[in-house]
Scaffold this active site. Structure first.
Site: not given
Ligand code: 13P
Length: 256
Positions: A9-11, A96, A98, A168, A174, A214, A235
């Site tokens: 997930n490149w956000k 998600h 976020e 998640e 993150g 993470s 992420g």
């Molecule tokens: P991180 O791997 O940066 O913690 O993010 C996880 C995530 O939200 C994947 O969708």
């Protein structure tokens, strides 16, 4: 046997030129590992076409990070599921944390997006997970149960074949703080049980449940080694080709 699914997930990272470069590094590094692991890249919408060109014919799947529930109309800024299909996507991430946290998405809106995505033929990753406050107050089970009940209501048995769950924990996203393998396994087993209650034991055994939060090369093997952890939604580490490839490698060699 559930094949592990490792998704990046490149956000909000990588416009088309950067995305092309990263996708190329991943594609070239992946050689030969696709027999054991499914790999999915989810760049921002503007980079879907660029990544699509690179991964075409490689077996790497392409996905978006969200989708709207209407198929067309006066909805400025939104993207519809048939448009994602037209752009070469086979997958979409839904719910998600976020999106829930910063954009007010609810279980009900996740359900609408999910129905629209499935109707267009997309495969879906539906994210669930508790906040730190919820975990510390002992509410994890209640929160993820409600997210599954309300977010995945009205799926019929056939739909489940195109649904992957992602656990998640919000406090692990993150933050560098990962759920322990035992904490992850406990929630994954609960989620599998919930799927079983809704869709039957056979469907529950087939449904993939990814862990996200993470995930790094250093912790991937122990997380992926848990019986009910069927892959990772990555992420930060997915933005570094060698880290992402190391996670794919861990999935390929770790028996769940
Ligand atoms: P991180 O791997 O940066 O913690 O993010 C996880 C995530 O939200 C994947 O969708």
């Amino acid at each position: 046997m559930r094949r592990p699914l490792i998704a990046g997930n490149w956000k909000l990272h990588c416009g088309p030129s950067e995305a092309r470069k990263l996708a190329l590094e991943i594609r070239n590094g992946l050689m030969g590992r696709r027999d054991a692991v499914d790999v999915l890249l989810c760049p921002p919408c503007v980079s879907l076409a660029a990544v699509g060109e690179i991964v075409q014919g490689s077996g790497i799947a392409l996905g978006a990070q969200n989708v709207f529930w209407e198929t067309s109309g006066a909805w400025t800024g939104e993207v519809a599921a048939p448009m994602l299909v037209d752009a070469g996507c086979g997958w979409v991430i839904l719910g998600h944390s976020e999106r829930r946290q910063h954009f007010g998405e609810s279980n009900a809106s996740v359900a609408r997006r999910l129905r629209a995505a499935l109707a267009a033929g997309l495969e879906c990753i539906v994210c669930v997970g508790e906040t730190l406050e919820e975990r510390e107050s002992g509410a994890t089970e209640r929160v993820v149960t409600t997210q599954v009940r309300e977010g995945l209501d009205a799926l019929d048995a056939g739909d489940w074949a195109r649904v992957t769950l992602a656990y998640e924990p919000v406090w692990a996203i993150g933050t560098g703080r990962t759920a322990t393998p035992e904490q992850a396994q406990e929630v994954h087993a609960l989620l599998r049980d919930l799927v079983g209650q809704r869709a039957g034991a056979g469907v529950a055994q087939q449904t993939r449940i990814q862990y996200g939060g993470s995930v790094k090369p250093a912790n991937a093997a122990t997380l992926l080694g848990q019986a009910d952890v069927d892959g990772a939604l990555v992420g930060g580490a997915s933005l570094d080709a060698s880290a992402f490839l190391a996670i794919v490698e861990a999935a390929a060699v770790t028996p769940a």
